[in-house]
Motif scaffolding. Structure first.
Motif, PDB file in Angstrom:
ATOM      1  N   LEU A  94       0.841  -1.188   0.000  1.00  0.00           N
ATOM      2  CA  LEU A  94       0.000   0.000   0.000  1.00  0.00           C
ATOM      3  C   LEU A  94       0.877   1.240   0.000  1.00  0.00           C
ATOM      4  N   VAL A  95       0.621   2.142  -0.946  1.00  0.00           N
ATOM      5  CA  VAL A  95       1.354   3.403  -1.054  1.00  0.00           C
ATOM      6  C   VAL A  95       0.406   4.519  -0.626  1.00  0.00           C
ATOM      7  N   GLY A 128      -0.337  -4.411   7.095  1.00  0.00           N
ATOM      8  CA  GLY A 128      -0.238  -3.146   7.797  1.00  0.00           C
ATOM      9  C   GLY A 128       1.120  -2.888   8.404  1.00  0.00           C
ATOM     10  N   GLU A 129       2.132  -3.655   8.014  1.00  0.00           N
ATOM     11  CA  GLU A 129       3.477  -3.476   8.541  1.00  0.00           C
ATOM     12  C   GLU A 129       4.243  -2.485   7.674  1.00  0.00           C
ATOM     13  N   PHE A 130       4.939  -1.556   8.341  1.00  0.00           N
ATOM     14  CA  PHE A 130       5.705  -0.524   7.649  1.00  0.00           C
ATOM     15  C   PHE A 130       6.775  -1.152   6.761  1.00  0.00           C
ATOM     16  N   VAL A 131       6.895  -0.642   5.521  1.00  0.00           N
ATOM     17  CA  VAL A 131       7.896  -1.130   4.572  1.00  0.00           C
ATOM     18  C   VAL A 131       8.932  -0.059   4.266  1.00  0.00           C
ATOM     19  N   ARG A 132       8.479   1.154   3.916  1.00  0.00           N
ATOM     20  CA  ARG A 132       9.405   2.185   3.464  1.00  0.00           C
ATOM     21  C   ARG A 132       8.766   3.568   3.561  1.00  0.00           C
ATOM     22  N   HIS A 133       9.631   4.573   3.693  1.00  0.00           N
ATOM     23  CA  HIS A 133       9.212   5.972   3.669  1.00  0.00           C
ATOM     24  C   HIS A 133      10.214   6.749   2.826  1.00  0.00           C
ATOM     25  N   TRP A 161       4.500   6.915   2.163  1.00  0.00           N
ATOM     26  CA  TRP A 161       4.574   5.835   3.148  1.00  0.00           C
ATOM     27  C   TRP A 161       4.118   4.556   2.478  1.00  0.00           C
ATOM     28  N   MET A 162       4.837   3.462   2.725  1.00  0.00           N
ATOM     29  CA  MET A 162       4.491   2.174   2.131  1.00  0.00           C
ATOM     30  C   MET A 162       4.343   1.118   3.229  1.00  0.00           C
TER      31      MET A 162
END
Length: 185
Positions: free
Chosen positions: A121-122, A137-142, A131-132
């Motif tokens: 999800l972007v 729902g776990e943070f991947v990248r910013h 935010w990705m």
């Protein structure tokens, strides 16, 4: 109906959709208005499992090919928040409507959301922050789209399978062609 084809009249005229049991017309709809109109029909495969979801009050981002669906409250609408938090929450559902994850949103104002080809999800914010998250729902990248997006604010954005484009308040376009190596241009 296990098998379906198009029926043609002996002189070449169109009779309508045919099945192994004969002509079916009631649940078929025309697609297009040309001389060679095609027909389609749709049927409900299953009911969505989500409860109390009113899509008219939400912004949705659905992944392609029956993937996950992200929903967040539409901040442009005036709605009664009785019993709800003032902070928006992004709910990620399976394509069947089962809740996979909830992200309590404490970042900037959301301009748009979309899905990558890796089912990430972007979320594009008005300050140019990207935010990705994965489908759980776990943070991947910013990353940030740069100083111009921070100053002029992002007013609109489009996300596609491998990248995105942002429009700023002074009508400048900024793009990222690959989420694997985000380099705003």
């Amino acid at each position: 109906v296990p098998w379906c084809s198009v029926g043609l009249h002996a002189q070449g005229g169109f009779l309508g959709p045919m099945t192994s049991t004969g002509l079916v017309a009631a649940d078929w709809r025309p697609l297009g208005d040309s001389a060679r109109t095609r027909y389609y029909r749709k049927w409900e495969v299953f009911e969505m499992s989500w409860a109390d979801v009113d899509l008219r009050k939400l912004v949705a981002a659905a992944a392609p090919f029956g993937g996950p669906i992200a929903l967040v409250r539409n901040e442009k609408m005036i709605i009664n928040l009785e019993g709800q938090s003032l902070r928006p929450a992004i709910n990620i559902y399976s394509s069947a409507g089962l809740l996979n994850a909830t992200i309590v949103w404490e970042k900037g104002r959301i301009v748009t959301m979309g899905w990558t080809d890796k089912e990430q999800l972007v979320i594009v914010c008005d300050d140019g922050a990207i935010w990705m998250y994965n489908l759980h729902g776990e943070f991947v990248r910013h990353f940030s789209m740069g100083g111009e997006c921070i100053e002029r604010k992002v007013v609109e954005a489009i996300v596609w399978a491998t990248g995105l484009v942002c429009l700023t308040g002074n009508n400048q376009l900024y793009t990222v062609s690959s989420f694997d190596e985000p380099r705003p241009q």
